[in-house]
Design a protein around this motif. Structure first.
Motif, PDB file in Angstrom:
ATOM      1  N   ASP A   1       0.842  -1.190   0.000  1.00 12.83           N
ATOM      2  CA  ASP A   1       0.000   0.000   0.000  1.00 12.83           C
ATOM      3  C   ASP A   1       0.881   1.246   0.000  1.00 12.83           C
ATOM      4  O   ASP A   1       1.528   1.546   1.005  1.00 12.83           O
ATOM      5  N   ASP A   2       0.953   1.931  -1.134  1.00 12.48           N
ATOM      6  CA  ASP A   2       1.744   3.171  -1.277  1.00 12.48           C
ATOM      7  C   ASP A   2       3.258   2.913  -1.368  1.00 12.48           C
ATOM      8  O   ASP A   2       4.056   3.800  -1.042  1.00 12.48           O
TER       9      ASP A   2
ATOM     10  N   CYS B   1      -5.778   4.125  -3.954  1.00 15.91           N
ATOM     11  CA  CYS B   1      -5.971   2.735  -3.585  1.00 15.91           C
ATOM     12  C   CYS B   1      -7.215   2.032  -4.150  1.00 15.91           C
ATOM     13  O   CYS B   1      -7.104   1.080  -4.908  1.00 15.91           O
TER      14      CYS B   1
ATOM     15  N   LYS C   1      -5.415  -5.740   3.868  1.00 21.73           N
ATOM     16  CA  LYS C   1      -6.229  -4.556   3.556  1.00 21.73           C
ATOM     17  C   LYS C   1      -7.180  -4.832   2.401  1.00 21.73           C
ATOM     18  O   LYS C   1      -6.782  -5.359   1.373  1.00 21.73           O
TER      19      LYS C   1
ATOM     20  N   HIS D   1       1.484   2.579   4.115  1.00 23.33           N
ATOM     21  CA  HIS D   1       0.428   3.578   4.282  1.00 23.33           C
ATOM     22  C   HIS D   1       0.444   4.116   5.716  1.00 23.33           C
ATOM     23  O   HIS D   1       0.862   3.414   6.636  1.00 23.33           O
TER      24      HIS D   1
ATOM     25  N   ASP E   1      -0.305  -0.645  -4.790  1.00 24.91           N
ATOM     26  CA  ASP E   1      -1.556  -0.103  -5.330  1.00 24.91           C
ATOM     27  C   ASP E   1      -1.427   1.300  -5.904  1.00 24.91           C
ATOM     28  O   ASP E   1      -2.273   1.743  -6.674  1.00 24.91           O
ATOM     29  N   ASN E   2      -0.395   2.004  -5.495  1.00 25.58           N
ATOM     30  CA  ASN E   2      -0.137   3.348  -6.056  1.00 25.58           C
ATOM     31  C   ASN E   2       1.243   3.788  -5.594  1.00 25.58           C
ATOM     32  O   ASN E   2       1.892   3.116  -4.780  1.00 25.58           O
TER      33      ASN E   2
HETATM   34 CA    CA Z   1      -2.598   3.002  -1.425  1.00 29.17          CA
END
Ligand code: CA
Ligand code: NG6
Length: 506
Positions: free
Chosen positions: A32-33, A72, A124, A268, A320-321
């Motif tokens: 995540d991130d 996300c 998540k 994140h 995701d990003n």
């Molecule tokens: Ca994210």
């Protein structure tokens, strides 16, 4: 005699067929991130990620691998459905919202299930839960992951910075005491737990922007919460919780073909490394939680190896990003960064239409099948559904995915020619090595997170061949190329663009 011959023929045909119907396990590890420069095998930053590197160096490390979006929920929607998120007006960053995947939609886990797989998600979720309004956390929560293709789910609903701060297993809040029901709201109804604004003396982590409501474990969150005291998670133990739950699940399915979506919460915000990892990166909590995530990935790898299933398991690692430093808390991410470059040599970051928003670490690994390679082919998470479907011999196809099975798993073939990327409802277009960003009359910089968003009053055009950092806008010097790209981009967006334009930009 004839019967014997027929039996032999039948057995022969069956064996041919079973050779074709390969059923490798799949573990999709999603961070995540995590930025393009955050994995040391990409050789762009200074943080060391030995476990991710081991997988990257033994598999294919893609240099042009993309999430569909710079945030996300839209990226996860595209990952699961193979559909561009801008086609679905519900595919926006979720804060307590309902499930954004239609129960009738084809999904990656549904495809695996149709081919005889066990399917599970641990970690998540952030694709929404329930339908038609506020979720009741005190009874079975549905629809959710189990209704869109997962046999088993152990999830955090949205993100670590949002209430309710509880785990949900197959639709039920874990450790919920029915005499202490959970209530949450994201409006102004200040109830239950003390809040960041009213009780700053209770904080162990300070908020920078947003994140000033319910305080759980000293960390202020987005949203108010009351009840659910026994069900609350421990932030510093979350990484251990998810890897343990992932292994527990694998213990039950490891003798069958399985698909596990192992969706990590790091890096994140809020970044809450377990004490074992505090100080291990020298970069403060952001670096420390990446070290923690890297350890988790090592644990997963070791589990597969120890159980004798590594060779028959495809491992994917992606994010995701793109990266962000200050995403709402004072946690030293900026101050202790040192020489590290989370976005590598790319411009922008999370929320951005520039490359760092969507171009992410992207690794496929299949011991004994994939030859170690660095690939510059353009590949996206939108393509997993079609590619796994093709690998397994299924006919299922998504709306926008491309069959890249040979690129992902066989070291051959060509990647995508074109791709529409998305960032908070805006879109841009990549065609071969060119990127065109249409005009958006919005601020060029998000000052709170200090990230350039890719907004400009005029079209922007870049050639990534010799300008990967998007410093030279070629829109004025290459008007023909720009025009061609605009025409093709609008053709792809088609009627969905008109729908998208009607939406209020986030
Ligand atoms: Ca994210
Ligand atoms: C934003 C949050 C940000 C993060 C993001 C979702 C504020 C001011 N910012 O709204 O902190 O939670 O949503 O991130 O509240 S994502 O990676 O899940 O898309």
């Amino acid at each position: 005699m004839k019967a014997k011959f027929l039996l032999l023929l039948f057995t022969f045909l069956l064996s041919c067929n079973s050779e074709k119907n390969i059923q490798p396990n799949v573990v999709l590890i999603y961070l995540d991130d995590l930025g393009y420069g955050d994995v040391s095998s990409y050789e762009l930053g200074t943080l060391e990620t030995p476990n991710m590197d081991k997988i990257a160096n033994g598999g294919i490390r893609f240099t042009n691998g993309y999430a569909s979006s710079a945030t996300c929920s839209p990226s996860r929607y595209a990952l699961m459905t193979g559909t561009y998120p801008w086609r679905n007006k519900k595919a926006k960053i979720i804060t307590g919202g309902n499930l954004i995947i239609d129960e009738n939609e084809m999904t990656l886990p549904k495809m695996f299930k149709s081919m005889g797989y066990e399917t599970g998600v641990v970690g998540k979720w952030h694709l929404g839960l329930g339908k038609d309004g506020p979720v009741n956390y005190n009874s079975l929560i549905s629809p959710g992951p189990n209704e869109v293709g997962f046999d088993h789910s152990y999830i955090m609903a949205d993100t670590q910075d949002r209430v309710p701060t509880v785990y949900i297993e197959n639709g039920n809040v874990v450790n919920l005491d029915q005499n202490d029901p959970i209530e949450i709201n994201f409006g102004n109804d200040d109830y239950g737990l003390p809040s960041g604004t009213k009780n700053p003396e209770l904080l162990t982590m300070k908020w920078h922007h947003g994140h000033n409501k319910a305080i759980v474990n000293g960390v202020p969150r987005i949203g108010y919460m009351k009840g659910g005291e026994k069900a609350k998670w421990s932030d510093i133990d979350m990484a251990d919780e998810f890897i343990n739950k992932a292994k527990e699940y694998l213990d039950t399915v490891k003798d069958k073909p399985f698909f596990l979506f192992y969706s990590l919460q790091q890096p994140h915000v809020p970044r809450t490394p377990h004490p074992r990892f505090v100080g291990t990166s020298g970069m403060g909590p952001r670096g420390d939680v990446i070290k923690e995530a890297d350890w988790c990935i090592g644990e997963m790898y070791n589990y597969l190896e120890e159980n004798g299933i590594l060779e028959n398991t495809i491992i994917i690692i992606s994010s995701d990003n793109g990266p962000v430093l200050n995403d709402g808390y004072y946690d030293d991410a900026v101050e202790k960064l040192g020489d590290h470059t989370p976005a590598g040599n790319l411009r922008g970051g999370k929320y951005s239409l520039y490359e760092a928003g969507t171009r992410v670490p992207f690794i496929t690994y299949w011991k004994g099948k994939i030859k170690p390679q660095v690939s510059d082919e353009v590949v996206t998470q939108i393509d997993f559904l079609n590619s796994f479907s093709s690998l397994l011999g299924s006919n299922i196809k998504s709306n926008d995915g491309v069959d890249l099975s040979s690129v992902f798993f066989e070291n051959t073939g060509k990647g995508r020619d074109e791709l529409v990327i998305e960032a908070t409802s805006r879109t841009a277009f990549r065609q071969n090595n060119w990127v065109m960003i249409p005009p958006y009359n919005l601020p060029a910089l998000n000052p709170r997170v200090n990230i350039e968003l890719g907004n400009s009053k005029d079209y922007l055009l870049f050639n990534l061949d010799n300008d990967i950092s998007q410093q030279n806008d070629l829109s004025k010097t290459n008007p023909d190329k720009l025009n061609d790209m605009i025409i093709r981009y609008e053709e792809i967006l088609g009627k969905d663009k008109k729908e998208a334009e009607k939406l209020e930009l986030e």
